[in-house]
Motif scaffolding. Structure first.
Motif, PDB file in Angstrom:
ATOM      1  N   LYS A  21       1.221  -1.139  -0.194  1.00  0.00           N
ATOM      2  CA  LYS A  21       0.269   0.335  -0.187  1.00  0.00           C
ATOM      3  C   LYS A  21       1.184   1.369  -0.500  1.00  0.00           C
ATOM      4  CE  LYS A  21      -4.190  -1.519   0.573  1.00  0.00           C
ATOM      5  NZ  LYS A  21      -5.166  -1.173  -0.697  1.00  0.00           N
ATOM      6  N   PHE A  22       0.538   1.905  -0.558  1.00  0.00           N
ATOM      7  CA  PHE A  22       1.525   3.074  -0.754  1.00  0.00           C
ATOM      8  C   PHE A  22      -0.047   4.668  -1.118  1.00  0.00           C
ATOM      9  CE2 PHE A  22       3.434   6.392  -3.571  1.00  0.00           C
ATOM     10  CZ  PHE A  22       4.637   6.504  -3.197  1.00  0.00           C
ATOM     11  N   HIS A  23       0.857   5.488  -0.352  1.00  0.00           N
ATOM     12  CA  HIS A  23       0.073   6.946   0.467  1.00  0.00           C
ATOM     13  C   HIS A  23      -0.666   6.809   1.099  1.00  0.00           C
ATOM     14  CE1 HIS A  23       0.469   9.202  -4.310  1.00  0.00           C
ATOM     15  NE2 HIS A  23       1.459   9.462  -3.417  1.00  0.00           N
ATOM     16  N   ASN A  78      13.503  15.875  -7.338  1.00  0.00           N
ATOM     17  CA  ASN A  78      13.167  17.389  -8.140  1.00  0.00           C
ATOM     18  C   ASN A  78      11.384  17.318  -7.351  1.00  0.00           C
ATOM     19  OD1 ASN A  78      14.530  16.538 -10.509  1.00  0.00           O
ATOM     20  ND2 ASN A  78      14.898  15.297 -11.126  1.00  0.00           N
ATOM     21  N   HIS A  79      11.634  16.439  -6.780  1.00  0.00           N
ATOM     22  CA  HIS A  79      10.011  15.792  -6.920  1.00  0.00           C
ATOM     23  C   HIS A  79      10.149  16.124  -4.577  1.00  0.00           C
ATOM     24  CE1 HIS A  79       5.817  15.722  -5.447  1.00  0.00           C
ATOM     25  NE2 HIS A  79       5.692  14.245  -5.748  1.00  0.00           N
ATOM     26  N   ALA A  80       9.661  16.941  -3.557  1.00  0.00           N
ATOM     27  CA  ALA A  80       9.488  17.312  -2.458  1.00  0.00           C
ATOM     28  C   ALA A  80       8.627  15.540  -1.276  1.00  0.00           C
ATOM     29  CB  ALA A  80       9.185  17.916  -1.978  1.00  0.00           C
ATOM     30  N   GLU A  81       7.517  14.934  -2.101  1.00  0.00           N
ATOM     31  CA  GLU A  81       6.493  13.796  -1.343  1.00  0.00           C
ATOM     32  C   GLU A  81       8.030  13.228  -0.914  1.00  0.00           C
ATOM     33  OE1 GLU A  81       4.104  12.393  -4.106  1.00  0.00           O
ATOM     34  OE2 GLU A  81       2.919  11.685  -1.827  1.00  0.00           O
ATOM     35  N   SER A  82       7.358  12.854  -0.157  1.00  0.00           N
ATOM     36  CA  SER A  82       8.280  11.676   1.485  1.00  0.00           C
ATOM     37  C   SER A  82       9.147  11.259   0.618  1.00  0.00           C
ATOM     38  CB  SER A  82       7.419  11.687   2.477  1.00  0.00           C
ATOM     39  OG  SER A  82       6.684  12.629   3.006  1.00  0.00           O
ATOM     40  N   ASP A  83       8.245  10.726  -0.282  1.00  0.00           N
ATOM     41  CA  ASP A  83       8.833   8.579  -0.454  1.00  0.00           C
ATOM     42  C   ASP A  83      10.363   9.708  -1.661  1.00  0.00           C
ATOM     43  OD1 ASP A  83       7.007   9.809  -2.438  1.00  0.00           O
ATOM     44  OD2 ASP A  83       7.275   8.462  -4.254  1.00  0.00           O
ATOM     45  N   HIS A  84      10.875  10.580  -2.004  1.00  0.00           N
ATOM     46  CA  HIS A  84      11.705  11.122  -2.851  1.00  0.00           C
ATOM     47  C   HIS A  84      12.933  11.807  -2.040  1.00  0.00           C
ATOM     48  CE1 HIS A  84       9.956   9.205  -5.927  1.00  0.00           C
ATOM     49  NE2 HIS A  84       8.264  10.003  -5.668  1.00  0.00           N
ATOM     50  N   SER A  85      11.931  12.534  -0.776  1.00  0.00           N
ATOM     51  CA  SER A  85      12.853  13.777  -0.138  1.00  0.00           C
ATOM     52  C   SER A  85      13.008  13.131   1.380  1.00  0.00           C
ATOM     53  CB  SER A  85      11.920  15.459   0.035  1.00  0.00           C
ATOM     54  OG  SER A  85      11.090  14.543   0.606  1.00  0.00           O
ATOM     55  N   LEU A 144       2.245  18.313 -11.974  1.00  0.00           N
ATOM     56  CA  LEU A 144       2.709  16.594 -12.245  1.00  0.00           C
ATOM     57  C   LEU A 144       3.491  15.679 -11.430  1.00  0.00           C
ATOM     58  CD1 LEU A 144       3.119  17.582 -16.448  1.00  0.00           C
ATOM     59  CD2 LEU A 144       0.364  16.420 -15.557  1.00  0.00           C
ATOM     60  N   HIS A 145       3.100  15.583 -10.189  1.00  0.00           N
ATOM     61  CA  HIS A 145       2.412  15.441  -9.820  1.00  0.00           C
ATOM     62  C   HIS A 145       1.200  16.502  -8.548  1.00  0.00           C
ATOM     63  CE1 HIS A 145       1.327  12.554  -6.153  1.00  0.00           C
ATOM     64  NE2 HIS A 145       3.223  12.602  -6.644  1.00  0.00           N
ATOM     65  N   TRP A 146       2.143  17.627  -8.195  1.00  0.00           N
ATOM     66  CA  TRP A 146       2.655  18.217  -6.987  1.00  0.00           C
ATOM     67  C   TRP A 146       3.601  19.543  -7.679  1.00  0.00           C
ATOM     68  CZ3 TRP A 146       4.139  16.914  -1.566  1.00  0.00           C
ATOM     69  CH2 TRP A 146       2.629  16.333  -1.023  1.00  0.00           C
ATOM     70  N   ASN A 163      11.441  12.005 -12.362  1.00  0.00           N
ATOM     71  CA  ASN A 163      10.586  11.824 -11.524  1.00  0.00           C
ATOM     72  C   ASN A 163       9.493  10.996 -11.464  1.00  0.00           C
ATOM     73  OD1 ASN A 163       9.310  12.992  -8.356  1.00  0.00           O
ATOM     74  ND2 ASN A 163      12.079  13.413  -8.471  1.00  0.00           N
ATOM     75  N   ASP A 164       8.573  10.895 -11.238  1.00  0.00           N
ATOM     76  CA  ASP A 164       7.494   9.993 -10.616  1.00  0.00           C
ATOM     77  C   ASP A 164       6.656  10.265 -12.811  1.00  0.00           C
ATOM     78  OD1 ASP A 164       7.045  10.024  -8.039  1.00  0.00           O
ATOM     79  OD2 ASP A 164       4.906  11.681  -7.569  1.00  0.00           O
ATOM     80  N   ALA A 165       6.523  10.976 -12.607  1.00  0.00           N
ATOM     81  CA  ALA A 165       6.282  10.655 -14.526  1.00  0.00           C
ATOM     82  C   ALA A 165       6.964   9.351 -14.793  1.00  0.00           C
ATOM     83  CB  ALA A 165       6.583  12.380 -15.401  1.00  0.00           C
ATOM     84  N   LYS A 191      -2.114   2.118 -14.606  1.00  0.00           N
ATOM     85  CA  LYS A 191      -2.379   2.037 -13.390  1.00  0.00           C
ATOM     86  C   LYS A 191      -2.380   3.506 -12.417  1.00  0.00           C
ATOM     87  CE  LYS A 191      -2.784  -0.480  -8.586  1.00  0.00           C
ATOM     88  NZ  LYS A 191      -2.785  -1.388  -8.204  1.00  0.00           N
ATOM     89  N   TYR A 192      -0.831   3.255 -12.628  1.00  0.00           N
ATOM     90  CA  TYR A 192      -0.156   4.530 -11.880  1.00  0.00           C
ATOM     91  C   TYR A 192      -0.955   6.328 -12.513  1.00  0.00           C
ATOM     92  CZ  TYR A 192       3.836   7.406  -9.645  1.00  0.00           C
ATOM     93  OH  TYR A 192       4.010   8.419  -9.394  1.00  0.00           O
ATOM     94  N   TYR A 193      -0.450   5.786 -14.503  1.00  0.00           N
ATOM     95  CA  TYR A 193      -1.837   6.981 -14.629  1.00  0.00           C
ATOM     96  C   TYR A 193      -2.394   7.333 -14.347  1.00  0.00           C
ATOM     97  CZ  TYR A 193      -1.993  10.862 -18.396  1.00  0.00           C
ATOM     98  OH  TYR A 193      -2.427  11.602 -18.608  1.00  0.00           O
ATOM     99  N   SER A 224      10.922   8.062 -10.879  1.00  0.00           N
ATOM    100  CA  SER A 224      11.708   7.735  -9.590  1.00  0.00           C
ATOM    101  C   SER A 224      11.086   6.471  -8.807  1.00  0.00           C
ATOM    102  CB  SER A 224      11.392   9.194  -8.689  1.00  0.00           C
ATOM    103  OG  SER A 224      10.466   9.503  -9.347  1.00  0.00           O
ATOM    104  N   HIS A 225      10.544   5.397  -9.548  1.00  0.00           N
ATOM    105  CA  HIS A 225       9.199   4.160  -9.209  1.00  0.00           C
ATOM    106  C   HIS A 225       9.782   3.443 -10.461  1.00  0.00           C
ATOM    107  CE1 HIS A 225       7.953   6.286  -5.658  1.00  0.00           C
ATOM    108  NE2 HIS A 225       7.405   7.138  -7.198  1.00  0.00           N
ATOM    109  N   GLY A 226      10.189   2.673  -9.629  1.00  0.00           N
ATOM    110  CA  GLY A 226       9.701   1.302 -10.641  1.00  0.00           C
ATOM    111  C   GLY A 226      11.580   1.159 -11.845  1.00  0.00           C
TER     112      GLY A 226
END
Ligand code: FEO
Length: 398
Positions: A21-23, A78-85, A144-146, A163-165, A191-193, A224-226
């Motif tokens: 589970k994520f987010h 590139n993106h400050a969401e917790s999974d990358h920062s 995209l997306h923050w 990053n997430d894209a 699914k991600y999109y 940044s994923h996968g």
């Protein structure tokens, strides 16, 4: 140790095999995920993104095996969401003065998360950072997306750190798109999109056109994923262009919940009617209370039309159906048809409520819906079959 992806460039992330589970509990990750961080060595040494905070200890330890931390000249977020920062506090404890390159919004978000006043260097689209023989070019990707999201393009090696894209929640030691199962790769990418980027499709389209207009060669896309895209990397860009353009396959998805099987029987009869009227359309049925909501959202994303069903309970609809309708509303799907159905015993408001919700969510209602009293009898089943056929024909002719 890191994993070499090109001369003097290492992947230094974390493969999270056990993530389901994520987010929080919001997003199912059947195949785990990874948090990809990259170390680019030229005359200067740049670290691009970090990993989720819970892995910060092992991340910094792994990084130290690659390089003394003091040798890192630049940290790019590139993106400050917790999974990358998330590993920044642990990393910056060792190198507190090293500059962090991010967008203006990134500074606010990083400060909001970690309450530290590090050495921030604000960048915007077109700004460059020389690493010696190569340079990083920054491309903002707002929403995209923050608000802070950006991409970094490395000249010389022609790598887009996106990053997430273009990412996917997949854990794999195989790392590259040409080595992994293609079905799994594209299923996780769509699914991600569908679940993350659908509301921002207009921006996706615009941003991709902007990046393509730069006319720079892209030899690899490293999200940044996968999995990293090295074989025909622009194939995922082409997919994004398609997904961003009111995407729909020849599919109708029926989503419902049921208490005593009446609404389920209606769903199945409607599906029978659809199949009778259109032998080419893919029909998928989901009892939403027993299905993974992110997988169902992905199926809705693929669909040209949907039917949502719930019995009436306490003058309303079942909570599982209410929840998926809330999800659907937020995702702002475009150019999809819909209708509602459901059983009732006395007050029977559910169909009207679902219809209203679908209209508010931007779906084109093709029918006022169908409701059947108590348990459907043969006549009710026939009504539902007819309804399904009418709906399918209207979808076909719309
Ligand atoms: Fe993977 Fe928006 O963080």
């Amino acid at each position: 140790m890191g994993f070499t992806i090109a001369k003097n460039i290492s992947w230094i992330g974390k493969i999270d095999w056990e993530l389901r589970k994520f987010h929080g509990e919001e997003y199912s990750t059947h195949h785990g995920s990874s948090y990809n961080s990259y170390l680019v060595q030229d005359e200067k040494l740049a670290l691009i993104d970090t990993v989720w905070g819970k892995f910060s200890g092992e991340f910094v330890a792994r990084l130290q095996k690659e390089t003394p931390l003091e040798a890192i000249d630049y940290v790019i977020i590139n993106h400050a969401e917790s999974d990358h920062s998330g590993a920044l506090p642990e990393l910056m404890r060792h190198i507190p003065n090293t500059p962090i390159y991010c967008t203006a919004s990134g500074v606010n978000i990083i400060k909001g998360h970690y309450h530290q006043d590090w050495n921030f260097q604000v960048v915007k689209t077109g700004d460059t950072l020389s690493l010696g023989s190569k340079e990083l070019i920054f491309i903002e990707a707002k929403m995209l997306h923050w608000p802070d999201s950006m991409m970094s393009y490395l000249t010389g090696d022609n790598i887009l750190f996106s990053n997430d894209a273009f990412g996917q929640h997949i854990a794999s030691e195989l790392m590259y798109n040409d080595l992994v199962d293609q079905g799994e790769l594209f299923q996780e990418a769509i699914k991600y999109y569908a679940n993350i980027l659908t509301p921002f499709s207009a921006l996706v389209d615009k941003k991709i056109k902007e990046v393509l207009a730069l006319n720079v060669p892209v030899d690899m896309i490293c999200p940044s994923h996968g999995i990293m895209w090295r074989k025909d990397p622009l194939q995922i860009v082409t997919k994004y262009v398609q997904w961003a353009s009111n995407y729909a396959e020849n599919q109708i998805t029926v989503v419902y919940d049921s208490m005593w099987d009446g609404t389920r029987r209606m769903a199945e009869a409607i599906a029978q009617g659809i199949a009778k009227a259109d032998q080419t359309v893919t029909i998928k049925l989901f009892n939403i209370a027993r299905s993974d909501k992110n997988d169902v959202i992905t199926e809705i994303f693929r669909s040209k039309a949907i039917l949502i069903g719930s019995p009436t309970i306490n003058n309303g609809i079942l909570s599982s159906v209410a929840a998926i309708l809330e999800e659907i509303k937020g995702l702002k799907f475009k150019n999809k048809k819909a209708a509602a159905f459901g059983c009732y015993g006395w007050s029977g408001e559910a169909v009207k409520m679902i219809s209203q919700r679908l209209t508010e969510s931007g779906f084109e209602l093709l029918h006022e819906g169908i409701r059947e009293k108590w348990n459907p009898n043969n006549e009710s089943v026939d009504n539902c079959i007819r309804f399904g056929s009418d709906f399918a024909l209207n979808v076909k002719n719309a």
